[in-house]
Design an enzyme around this catalytic site. Structure first.
Site, PDB file in Angstrom:
ATOM      1  CG  ASP A 152      -2.081   0.853   1.159  1.00 52.95           C
ATOM      2  OD1 ASP A 152      -2.386   1.302  -0.006  1.00 52.95           O
ATOM      3  OD2 ASP A 152      -2.973   0.493   2.177  1.00 52.95           O
ATOM      4  CG  ASP A 153      -0.475   4.694   0.141  1.00 53.73           C
ATOM      5  OD1 ASP A 153      -1.319   4.166  -0.690  1.00 53.73           O
ATOM      6  OD2 ASP A 153      -0.558   5.590   0.825  1.00 53.73           O
TER       7      ASP A 153
ATOM      8  CB  CYS B 130      -6.344   2.830  -2.033  1.00 51.92           C
ATOM      9  SG  CYS B 130      -5.006   3.297  -1.039  1.00 51.92           S
TER      10      CYS B 130
ATOM     11  CG  HIS C   4     -10.111   0.729  -0.849  1.00 58.19           C
ATOM     12  ND1 HIS C   4      -8.899   1.295  -0.117  1.00 58.19           N
ATOM     13  CD2 HIS C   4     -10.835   1.305  -0.164  1.00 58.19           C
ATOM     14  CE1 HIS C   4      -9.080   2.116   0.493  1.00 58.19           C
ATOM     15  NE2 HIS C   4     -10.482   2.258   0.637  1.00 58.19           N
TER      16      HIS C   4
ATOM     17  CG  ASP D 299      -2.035   1.042  -3.388  1.00 58.14           C
ATOM     18  OD1 ASP D 299      -0.906   1.367  -3.268  1.00 58.14           O
ATOM     19  OD2 ASP D 299      -3.001   1.297  -2.874  1.00 58.14           O
ATOM     20  CG  HIS D 300      -1.118   4.928  -5.242  1.00 60.50           C
ATOM     21  ND1 HIS D 300      -0.617   5.124  -4.257  1.00 60.50           N
ATOM     22  CD2 HIS D 300      -2.324   4.440  -5.100  1.00 60.50           C
ATOM     23  CE1 HIS D 300      -1.508   5.256  -3.140  1.00 60.50           C
ATOM     24  NE2 HIS D 300      -2.623   4.576  -3.723  1.00 60.50           N
TER      25      HIS D 300
END
Ligand SMILES: *[C@@H]1O[C@H](CO)[C@@H](O)[C@H](O)[C@H]1NC(C)=O
Ligand SMILES: *[C@@H]1O[C@H](CO)[C@@H](O)[C@H](O)[C@H]1NC(C)=O
Ligand SMILES: *[C@@H]1O[C@H](CO)[C@@H](O)[C@H](O)[C@H]1NC(C)=O
Ligand SMILES: *[C@@H]1O[C@H](CO)[C@@H](O)[C@H](O)[C@H]1NC(C)=O
Ligand SMILES: *[C@@H]1O[C@H](CO)[C@@H](O)[C@H](O)[C@H]1NC(C)=O
Ligand SMILES: *[C@@H]1O[C@H](CO)[C@@H](O)[C@H](O)[C@H]1NC(C)=O
Ligand SMILES: *[C@@H]1O[C@H](CO)[C@@H](O)[C@H](O)[C@H]1NC(C)=O
Length: 548
Positions: A43-44, A82, A136, A332-333
């Protein structure tokens, strides 16, 4: 020399068309065992990792995975937040097809009944399992992580995740706060554990169960860190003494940045320790000593995450599954750590759209391990003597996170879903992303580990919605009904080009004749994307279409 034929992998590469006739066969009927899949979604996580050339970060376990993998240096997410990103890459469709730009709809009822990566594996005889944050949670996965369609067994969520946003961070005043910076003594926190530790334990338990399974497995493990709050075991701070932490190389909001492009990082402002700084809205800035602390805690969270990945992969090794399991690792990014005066995600810049992406394929990206050989022994990030890993194979070409679906299917020897028609709302199984299988065709004679196709033809698309032309309270996460402007962005090997155009959320229509602002950054002369050249090139034509 080609590696020995295992499963359908080799068939899939050489005889792609033959696989379609095999896809309906139950795995037990096939001549060779299919490969398992372990998909790790962080995540992130931006590519602040040793294997991506970051000299400061201690990520020895992920680096070790990279040393046996094919690593994509230039992979980009389709929307830097997300739920839209996850629904996009898990269905293999762009946000304009999932119609999810916020957190508030479930694609199966809102856009189309699209198949997902795990659903496709499940339908092809795999036992599919979800641990932690894969979809998510909430409306965007129907409060069920898309069960029962995607998963063979109920998805697992760590019990301690409910404390993430509560007051569990000990502040300098000795009291507990809901802070951004949250190094903890794990023995002291509720339940005495943290979500990612619990997810690792559950994933290992499932791997042990799968060891004797006659069906292949698809296990997705979604880690929570380094997502905010930075709640991590406090000893990881020691890896990053504050005096060694630099600021972002470009910590100012660039003069030529159109206000619509700027994200005001509201989620950060809402944390108690950040509120106490009395920052001005929307441009801040954050005091430099606090900027260093944010960067320190992000990096420490990455090293903590790395230890969880290390524990998981060494368990896979111990269970002798490393010779039969594909490992895909991504995020995710990305996340801005002060670049352009910005924090968090919520934008179209490289720093928020670029993601780590690597695939370990036994017998293909690395030789099959010998009996008893360990590929993924746990490495302690605190061990000063642990060696820096040799990088494995790398691809420099631009790729999209959207490629995950066709690529995982192909690597596992499943029939690769056909390309989507346009529009494809009525088609349940198709792909909008590239199949990256060609990058996995190695030859022994190949000395150069950097692989290229036709770099100038490649484009990665991303997009971001805004409720207004200037930053306001909901600029980071506008609800669908509030979206007025959509920033469509293309990244080529030479530039990033973004236009912010009028968007009608009732009709899902972008009006490219109504441009609110534009951005153009040249990769060679301005790699950090601080000098907007858009106005200088007005009237000149850019060669590429803005619509995929
Ligand atoms: C959507 O797809 C799922 C999985 O294939 C299927 O079970 C379900 O019936 C479909 N729903 C509709 C409305 O077509
Ligand atoms: C979403 O969940 C609800 C409640 O469990 C269920 O009734 C509904 O059928 C689900 N939607 C789809 C499309 O499966
Ligand atoms: C911090 O920087 C100093 C000076 O460059 C270096 O000697 C030391 O190893 C660094 N510490 C860590 C933990 O990276
Ligand atoms: C580009 O032109 C627009 C319209 O004239 C103007 O509002 C904007 O400030 C200019 N941007 C830059 C970076 O010069
Ligand atoms: C923030 O504002 C409050 C109330 O005005 C004040 O007490 C506090 O000292 C300020 N904090 C900083 C860091 O300026
Ligand atoms: C993987 O290695 C183990 C231990 O050497 C062996 O028993 C097993 O058959 C191997 N599996 C495959 C698919 O090669
Ligand atoms: C698109 O924008 C142009 C320029 O503002 C306008 O003339 C046109 O009517 C718009 N089209 C639609 C479908 O709204």
């Amino acid at each position: 020399m080609l590696p020995p034929c295992r499963g359908l992998l080799w068939l899939g590469l050489v005889l792609g068309s033959v696989c379609s006739s095999l896809e309906s066969a139950a795995p037990g009927e096939l001549a060779t065992d299919p490969l398992n899949v372990l998909l790790i979604i962080v995540d992130d996580l931006r590519p602040s990792l040793g294997c991506y050339g970051d000299q400061l970060i201690r990520s020895p376990n992920i680096d070790q995975l990279a040393s046996h993998s094919l690593l994509f240096q230039n992979a980009f997410a389709q929307q830097a937040v997300c739920a839209p990103s996850r629904v996009s890459f898990l269905t293999g469709r762009r946000p304009d097809t999932t119609r999810l730009y916020d957190f508030n709809s479930y694609w199966r009822v809102h856009a189309g009944n699209f198949s997902t990566i795990p659903q496709y594996f499940k339908e092809n005889g795999y036992v599919t399992m979800s641990v932690g944050k894969v979809f998510h949670p909430g409306i965007s996965s129907n409060h069920s992580d898309d069960s029962p369609y995607s998963w063979s067994i109920p998805p697992y969520h760590p019990s301690s995740e409910k404390y993430e946003n509560t007051k569990t961070c000990r502040g300098p005043d000795g009291d507990l706060h809901a802070n951004l910076l949250c190094p903890v003594d794990v023995a002291d926190v509720p339940e005495g554990t943290l979500p990612d530790k619990q997810s690792t334990e559950e994933a290992i338990r499932l791997l042990e169960k799968m060891k004797t399974s006659t069906s292949p497995f698809f296990l997705a493990v979604g880690y929570h860190k380094p997502h905010i709050p930075f709640r991590y075991p406090k000893e990881f701070q020691k890896l990053y003494p504050l005096e060694n932490i630099t600021l972002a190389p470009d910590p100012q909001v660039p003069a030529g940045l159109p206000p619509v492009a700027y994200n005001p990082w509201m989620d950060i402002r809402q944390r108690e320790d950040v509120q106490a700084l009395n920052l001005s809205m929307p441009y801040g800035p954050i005091p430099v000593d606090f900027q260093r602390k944010i960067r320190q805690s992000y990096f420490a969270s990455v090293s903590y995450l790395d230890t969880q990945v290390g524990r998981l992969l060494s368990a896979l090794d111990d269970l002798q599954l490393a010779n039969s399991t594909i490992i895909a690792f991504t995020s995710d990014h990305g996340w801005a750590l002060g670049e352009h005066g910005e924090w968090a995600k919520y934008s179209n810049f490289d720093v928020t759209t670029r993601v780590p992406l690597m695939f370990y394929v036994p017998g293909r990206t690395a030789p099959f391990p010998d009996a008893g050989e360990k590929l993924f022994s746990y490495i302690d990030p605190f061990d000063p003597l642990s060696e820096v890993m040799e990088p494995g194979r790398q691809a420099l070409d631009l790729v999209e996170l959207l490629s995950l679906f066709p690529t995982l299917a192909g690597l596992a020897g499943l029939h690769v879903p056909p390309r989507c028609p346009s529009p494809s709302f009525h088609v349940e199984l198709c792909r909008e992303g590239q199949n990256l299988l060609k990058y996995f065709r190695f030859h022994d004679s190949e000395e150069d580990p950097y692989l290229h196709a036709n770099p100038r033809e490649l484009i990665a698309y991303s997009q971001y919605p805004r409720p207004a032309d200037s930053p306001q309270w909901n600029s980071d996460k506008p609800s669908l009904k509030d979206i007025k402007v959509m920033g469509y962005s293309i990244r080529t090997i030479d530039y990033r080009y973004t236009v912010w155009v009028t968007f009608n959320p009732d009709e899902f229509l972008a009006n490219f004749s109504d441009v609110h602002a534009g951005e153009l950054y040249l990769v060679d002369s301005d790699p950090l994307q601080d000098h907007n050249m858009y106005n200088d090139t007005q009237g000149g034509d850019l060669p590429l279409s803005l619509m995929p």
